[in-house]
Design a protein around this motif. Structure first.
Motif, mmCIF file in Angstrom:
data_model
loop_
_atom_site.group_PDB
_atom_site.id
_atom_site.type_symbol
_atom_site.label_atom_id
_atom_site.label_comp_id
_atom_site.label_asym_id
_atom_site.label_seq_id
_atom_site.Cartn_x
_atom_site.Cartn_y
_atom_site.Cartn_z
ATOM 1 N N GLY A 186 0.807 -1.225 0.000
ATOM 2 C CA GLY A 186 0.000 0.000 0.000
ATOM 3 C C GLY A 186 0.832 1.263 0.000
ATOM 4 N N GLU A 187 2.087 1.168 -0.417
ATOM 5 C CA GLU A 187 2.960 2.339 -0.393
ATOM 6 C C GLU A 187 2.334 3.490 -1.179
ATOM 7 O OE1 GLU A 187 7.352 3.593 -2.091
ATOM 8 O OE2 GLU A 187 7.166 1.659 -1.029
ATOM 9 N N SER A 188 2.397 4.699 -0.576
ATOM 10 C CA SER A 188 1.821 5.870 -1.230
ATOM 11 C C SER A 188 2.631 7.112 -0.868
ATOM 12 C CB SER A 188 0.358 6.070 -0.814
ATOM 13 O OG SER A 188 0.262 6.316 0.580
ATOM 14 N N VAL A 189 2.457 8.153 -1.669
ATOM 15 C CA VAL A 189 3.178 9.404 -1.475
ATOM 16 C C VAL A 189 2.200 10.559 -1.580
ATOM 17 C CG1 VAL A 189 4.997 10.930 -2.346
ATOM 18 C CG2 VAL A 189 5.315 8.456 -2.440
ATOM 19 N N SER A 190 2.292 11.508 -0.639
ATOM 20 C CA SER A 190 1.510 12.744 -0.738
ATOM 21 C C SER A 190 2.437 13.908 -0.435
ATOM 22 C CB SER A 190 0.324 12.733 0.229
ATOM 23 O OG SER A 190 0.753 12.501 1.563
ATOM 24 N N GLY A 191 2.191 15.043 -1.051
ATOM 25 C CA GLY A 191 3.082 16.183 -0.881
ATOM 26 C C GLY A 191 2.331 17.480 -0.776
ATOM 27 N N GLY A 192 3.041 18.497 -0.322
ATOM 28 C CA GLY A 192 2.436 19.805 -0.195
ATOM 29 C C GLY A 192 3.344 20.751 0.551
ATOM 30 N N VAL A 193 2.822 21.944 0.808
ATOM 31 C CA VAL A 193 3.555 22.991 1.511
ATOM 32 C C VAL A 193 3.047 23.051 2.949
ATOM 33 C CG1 VAL A 193 3.966 25.485 1.595
ATOM 34 C CG2 VAL A 193 3.988 24.288 -0.599
ATOM 35 N N ALA A 194 3.957 23.271 3.893
ATOM 36 C CA ALA A 194 3.609 23.196 5.314
ATOM 37 C C ALA A 194 2.451 24.115 5.680
ATOM 38 C CB ALA A 194 4.842 23.527 6.159
ATOM 39 N N ALA A 195 2.465 25.356 5.213
ATOM 40 C CA ALA A 195 1.459 26.335 5.629
ATOM 41 C C ALA A 195 0.053 25.962 5.196
ATOM 42 C CB ALA A 195 1.825 27.711 5.086
ATOM 43 N N SER A 196 -0.072 25.161 4.148
ATOM 44 C CA SER A 196 -1.406 24.790 3.661
ATOM 45 C C SER A 196 -1.647 23.290 3.740
ATOM 46 C CB SER A 196 -1.584 25.264 2.211
ATOM 47 O OG SER A 196 -0.574 24.715 1.363
ATOM 48 N N TRP A 197 -0.907 22.604 4.606
ATOM 49 C CA TRP A 197 -1.005 21.145 4.682
ATOM 50 C C TRP A 197 -2.368 20.711 5.194
ATOM 51 C CZ3 TRP A 197 1.950 17.377 2.797
ATOM 52 C CH2 TRP A 197 1.678 16.068 3.204
ATOM 53 N N SER A 198 -3.000 19.761 4.496
ATOM 54 C CA SER A 198 -4.298 19.253 4.940
ATOM 55 C C SER A 198 -4.484 17.775 4.635
ATOM 56 C CB SER A 198 -5.434 20.053 4.274
ATOM 57 O OG SER A 198 -5.363 19.923 2.856
ATOM 58 N N ALA A 199 -3.457 17.123 4.085
ATOM 59 C CA ALA A 199 -3.601 15.729 3.651
ATOM 60 C C ALA A 199 -3.795 14.783 4.825
ATOM 61 C CB ALA A 199 -2.376 15.308 2.837
ATOM 62 N N LEU A 200 -4.604 13.759 4.627
ATOM 63 C CA LEU A 200 -4.751 12.681 5.590
ATOM 64 C C LEU A 200 -3.724 11.606 5.266
ATOM 65 C CD1 LEU A 200 -8.656 12.373 5.669
ATOM 66 C CD2 LEU A 200 -7.169 13.589 7.289
ATOM 67 N N CYS A 201 -3.105 11.026 6.294
ATOM 68 C CA CYS A 201 -1.988 10.106 6.068
ATOM 69 C C CYS A 201 -2.186 8.798 6.822
ATOM 70 C CB CYS A 201 -0.671 10.763 6.515
ATOM 71 S SG CYS A 201 -0.315 12.316 5.673
ATOM 72 N N ASP A 202 -1.557 7.760 6.305
ATOM 73 C CA ASP A 202 -1.525 6.470 6.983
ATOM 74 C C ASP A 202 -0.692 6.604 8.260
ATOM 75 O OD1 ASP A 202 -1.917 3.342 6.440
ATOM 76 O OD2 ASP A 202 0.097 3.666 7.295
ATOM 77 N N PRO A 203 -1.009 5.849 9.309
ATOM 78 C CA PRO A 203 -0.212 5.940 10.542
ATOM 79 C C PRO A 203 1.253 5.581 10.355
ATOM 80 C CG PRO A 203 -2.295 4.822 10.954
ATOM 81 C CD PRO A 203 -2.178 4.970 9.471
ATOM 82 N N LEU A 204 1.557 4.706 9.385
ATOM 83 C CA LEU A 204 2.938 4.273 9.168
ATOM 84 C C LEU A 204 3.550 5.150 8.077
ATOM 85 C CD1 LEU A 204 4.836 2.012 10.207
ATOM 86 C CD2 LEU A 204 4.146 0.670 8.215
ATOM 87 N N ASN A 205 4.203 6.244 8.498
ATOM 88 C CA ASN A 205 4.710 7.190 7.507
ATOM 89 C C ASN A 205 6.021 7.839 7.933
ATOM 90 O OD1 ASN A 205 4.231 10.150 8.578
ATOM 91 N ND2 ASN A 205 2.371 9.008 9.122
ATOM 92 N N VAL A 206 6.736 8.337 6.936
ATOM 93 C CA VAL A 206 7.949 9.124 7.119
ATOM 94 C C VAL A 206 7.754 10.444 6.395
ATOM 95 C CG1 VAL A 206 10.438 9.274 6.682
ATOM 96 C CG2 VAL A 206 9.415 7.074 7.283
ATOM 97 N N ILE A 207 8.170 11.545 7.019
ATOM 98 C CA ILE A 207 8.001 12.879 6.439
ATOM 99 C C ILE A 207 9.351 13.384 5.947
ATOM 100 C CG2 ILE A 207 7.126 15.210 6.821
ATOM 101 C CD1 ILE A 207 5.824 14.018 9.432
ATOM 102 N N ALA A 208 9.421 13.695 4.660
ATOM 103 C CA ALA A 208 10.621 14.299 4.088
ATOM 104 C C ALA A 208 10.387 15.792 3.970
ATOM 105 C CB ALA A 208 10.915 13.689 2.717
ATOM 106 N N VAL A 209 11.237 16.577 4.644
ATOM 107 C CA VAL A 209 11.070 18.031 4.698
ATOM 108 C C VAL A 209 12.201 18.707 3.939
ATOM 109 C CG1 VAL A 209 10.928 20.062 6.191
ATOM 110 C CG2 VAL A 209 9.910 17.897 6.933
ATOM 111 N N GLU A 210 11.841 19.559 2.999
ATOM 112 C CA GLU A 210 12.805 20.433 2.331
ATOM 113 C C GLU A 210 12.558 21.842 2.855
ATOM 114 O OE1 GLU A 210 13.387 19.252 -2.059
ATOM 115 O OE2 GLU A 210 11.382 18.501 -1.564
#
Length: 402
Positions: A186-210
């Protein structure tokens, strides 16, 4: 190895891909086990062919570990761990409890390795922060323009918490990529900008921050005074830099900051390296609250704040590698209690701004040696339409190695 140590515990790293991703050694070890410990999610990844008893971890886990292992003593014990058991995992905890001869580790790629591979980022160039047992505020210490950070999430709420933190820290434009169920079907990827973040995520996740653009703070001691909330009890920037240079933070060492004020010495000691630890002792409840706030905002929420008066409150604290006394020098027994508590080869630094506290460190210098430094700092400030010098109170610094 079991012939040499019948109480050996084998830790098997497992990813979201489950049984099919395990190597032959991991599979055979689990197939041979009599009891398997792990989270309910991890245990559900095992096929029915693994006949061992399955024991879900209790919560809290660490206090229960010795009793659980003792209850199954003499059995072939396996422990399931997420990814690499020695990377923010249960493997390191078990080695601390049982020693390296009592634990065998069969690693799997860590979630950080998998995330770096998906992002195309060199893992050695990244800062990695785990929220599994820590606070999201730990991310703050790694925020600097252009940096990349991997955040190992605790649960589905972690991305939103990190987004809010980034925004409050001036990094609302930071790019976030959330990689869920890495290595699993079930691997998946979602992205966005911190100030407007609203995505729902799976409990098993890693966050890559630039990080992108934002404010910067150096890891070198001597942060601007404006970085701290304070009621005025703050070791000023220039004095703080010299004080910390004399204390000499070394990775893994523990500092006592006695008379914490606004917490700046303990905070900047911890900011020098992720493994540096500090205990700040402060008698004022209001200042204790300020210290905790400053520690969180500057990325070291693990700073231990002990409310009480020295020397009585020092009893029972873990022995320090270094001690800073910024307040309470004239209180009976404080200096002697700090000196006697230091580990062999430890450093003590004491700052004095009054004649009475200078007398205390003068007598200590005559008795024990060390070094004395007197700082007089002047800062440029407006004088009408010109610039003049405003001189702060001189500070006498005594440092000694036991």
């Amino acid at each position: 190895m079991r012939a040499d140590n019948p109480d050996l515990v084998t830790v098997v790293g497992i990813g979201a891909g489950g049984w099919s991703d395990l190597g032959g050694t991991g599979r055979s070890t689990l197939a041979d086990a009599e009891v398997v410990f792990g989270s309910s999610r991890q245990l559900d990844l095992l096929p029915s062919s693994v006949a061992a008893s399955r024991v879900p971890w209790p919560s809290p886990l660490v206090p229960a570990l010795p009793g659980l292992l003792e209850a199954h003593r003499g059995q072939r014990i396996c422990v399931l761990a997420s990814g690499d058991p020695m990377f923010h995992g249960i493997g390191a905890t078990l080695v601390r409890l049982r020693g390296i001869d009592g634990v065998r580790v069969i690693p799997h790629p860590s979630s950080a390795s998998l995330a770096a591979a998906r992002m195309g980022w060199p893992l050695a160039s990244l800062d990695v922060v785990s929220l599994v047992t820590g606070s999201a505020d730990e991310v703050r210490r790694y925020l600097n323009p252009g940096r990349r950070v991997l955040v190992l999430s605790r649960d589905a709420s972690s991305p939103a918490a990190v987004a809010a933190l980034l925004t409050s820290a001036g990094y609302g434009s930071a790019r976030m990529t959330v990689l869920s169920e890495l290595g699993g079907p079930g691997e998946s990827v979602s992205g966005g900008v911190a100030a407007s973040w609203s995505a729902l995520c799976d409990p098993l996740n890693v966050i890559a921050v630039e990080c992108g653009d934002g404010p910067s703070l150096s890891a070198v001691p001597g942060l601007p005074d404006s970085a701290y909330e304070t009621d005025g009890q703050l070791t000023k920037r220039e004095v703080r830099a010299v004080t910390l240079a004399l204390l000499g933070p070394v990775p893994g060492e523990l500092l006592w900051d006695v008379g914490g004020g606004s917490g700046s010495i303990g905070i900047e000691w911890m900011r020098s390296h992720p493994s540096c630890r500090a205990v700040t002792v402060e008698s004022s409840p209001a200042r204790c609250a300020t210290i905790r706030t400053n520690a969180a905002l500057l990325g070291v929420p693990g700073l231990s704040v002990v409310e009480g008066r020295a020397p009585a409150v020092l009893s029972g604290l873990p022995a320090p590698d270094a001690v800073f006394i910024g307040g309470g020098l004239t209180a009976s027994g404080v200096l002697d209690a700090c000196l006697s508590s230091l580990k062999s080869g430890g450093r003590l630094v004491a700052n004095a701004v009054t004649v009475e506290s200078e007398a205390v460190i003068g007598a200590a210098y005559a008795r024990l040696g060390g070094s004395l430094t007197r700082l007089t700092v002047s800062r440029g400030s407006p004088v009408g339409g010109f610039t003049g010098w405003r001189t702060m109170m001189p500070v006498t610094i005594w440092s000694v190695t036991t």
